[in-house]
Design an enzyme around this catalytic site. Structure first.
Site, PDB file in Angstrom:
ATOM      1  N   ASP A   7     -32.105  31.853 -31.541  1.00  0.00           N
ATOM      2  CA  ASP A   7     -33.445  32.413 -31.400  1.00  0.00           C
ATOM      3  C   ASP A   7     -33.969  32.700 -32.803  1.00  0.00           C
ATOM      4  O   ASP A   7     -33.659  33.728 -33.386  1.00  0.00           O
ATOM      5  CB  ASP A   7     -33.405  33.700 -30.571  1.00  0.00           C
ATOM      6  CG  ASP A   7     -34.765  34.379 -30.493  1.00  0.00           C
ATOM      7  OD1 ASP A   7     -35.779  33.669 -30.356  1.00  0.00           O
ATOM      8  OD2 ASP A   7     -34.814  35.617 -30.586  1.00  0.00           O
ATOM      9  N   GLU A  66     -34.664  27.946 -29.653  1.00  0.00           N
ATOM     10  CA  GLU A  66     -35.927  28.278 -29.013  1.00  0.00           C
ATOM     11  C   GLU A  66     -37.055  27.887 -29.954  1.00  0.00           C
ATOM     12  O   GLU A  66     -36.994  28.155 -31.155  1.00  0.00           O
ATOM     13  CB  GLU A  66     -35.987  29.771 -28.698  1.00  0.00           C
ATOM     14  CG  GLU A  66     -37.191  30.136 -27.855  1.00  0.00           C
ATOM     15  CD  GLU A  66     -37.156  31.579 -27.422  1.00  0.00           C
ATOM     16  OE1 GLU A  66     -36.908  31.822 -26.235  1.00  0.00           O
ATOM     17  OE2 GLU A  66     -37.374  32.456 -28.279  1.00  0.00           O
ATOM     18  N   ASP A 139     -33.020  40.024 -29.886  1.00  0.00           N
ATOM     19  CA  ASP A 139     -32.877  38.691 -30.496  1.00  0.00           C
ATOM     20  C   ASP A 139     -31.555  38.056 -30.062  1.00  0.00           C
ATOM     21  O   ASP A 139     -31.459  36.837 -29.913  1.00  0.00           O
ATOM     22  CB  ASP A 139     -32.895  38.789 -32.027  1.00  0.00           C
ATOM     23  CG  ASP A 139     -34.175  39.398 -32.563  1.00  0.00           C
ATOM     24  OD1 ASP A 139     -35.251  38.905 -32.193  1.00  0.00           O
ATOM     25  OD2 ASP A 139     -34.088  40.364 -33.333  1.00  0.00           O
TER      26      ASP A 139
END
Length: 157
Positions: A7, A66, A139
């Site tokens: 991420d 992502e 996160d």
């Protein structure tokens, strides 16, 4: 199968390593690459060095990241895009191909709702993996969700 989920962010980059086999999915490791406030070049170097350590300590079958989300501030978008570009290049150098998922795809895969809140994603990540302790910051749970999304997509192929 060992999967790395990432991420990306401009302050912290969450990462998660899961092991998926026929019977179960287990979390091997999860954490943050912390990016200190500094010049953009220094921050990108920190990100790449953090990835070097992760790839040095683990071998992966798959990597998924992502995609950046839409932001209203053009400076934020530019900075995230530069981080994303550096991240992509580093993964290609260290591993090769990687999968990409939008935040909406990840949320839908993990919670069933594309518009789920981060807390809902965190709840489902813990439930799917049978984790009872709290995982902070978000996160990290987002990175786990990216890895789980990719694991599920591999099963559908």
């Amino acid at each position: 199968m060992k999967i790395l989920g990432i991420d990306p962010g401009s302050r912290n980059c969450g990462y998660a390593i899961i092991e998926k086999n026929v019977r179960k999915t287990a979390l091997i490791e999860a954490g943050l690459i912390k990016i200190k406030p500094n010049t953009l070049q220094y921050q990108i170097t920190e990100l790449c060095e953090g990835l070097d350590v992760i790839f040095k300590n683990h071998k992966f079958d798959e990597v998924a990241i992502e995609d950046i989300f839409f932001a209203y501030n053009p400076k934020t978008v530019l900075k995230l895009a530069q981080f994303r570009g550096a991240l992509s290049l580093k993964i290609l150098q260290l591993h090769g191909d990687f999968a990409e998922y939008t935040p909406l795809q990840v949320k839908k895969a993990v919670t069933g709702k594309a518009k789920a809140q981060k807390e809902q994603v965190a709840f489902m990540v813990k439930k799917i993996l049978g984790i009872t302790k709290e995982i902070k910051p978000l996160d990290i749970t987002d990175a786990i969700a990216v890895a789980l999304t990719h694991a599920n997509n591999l099963c559908l192929r």
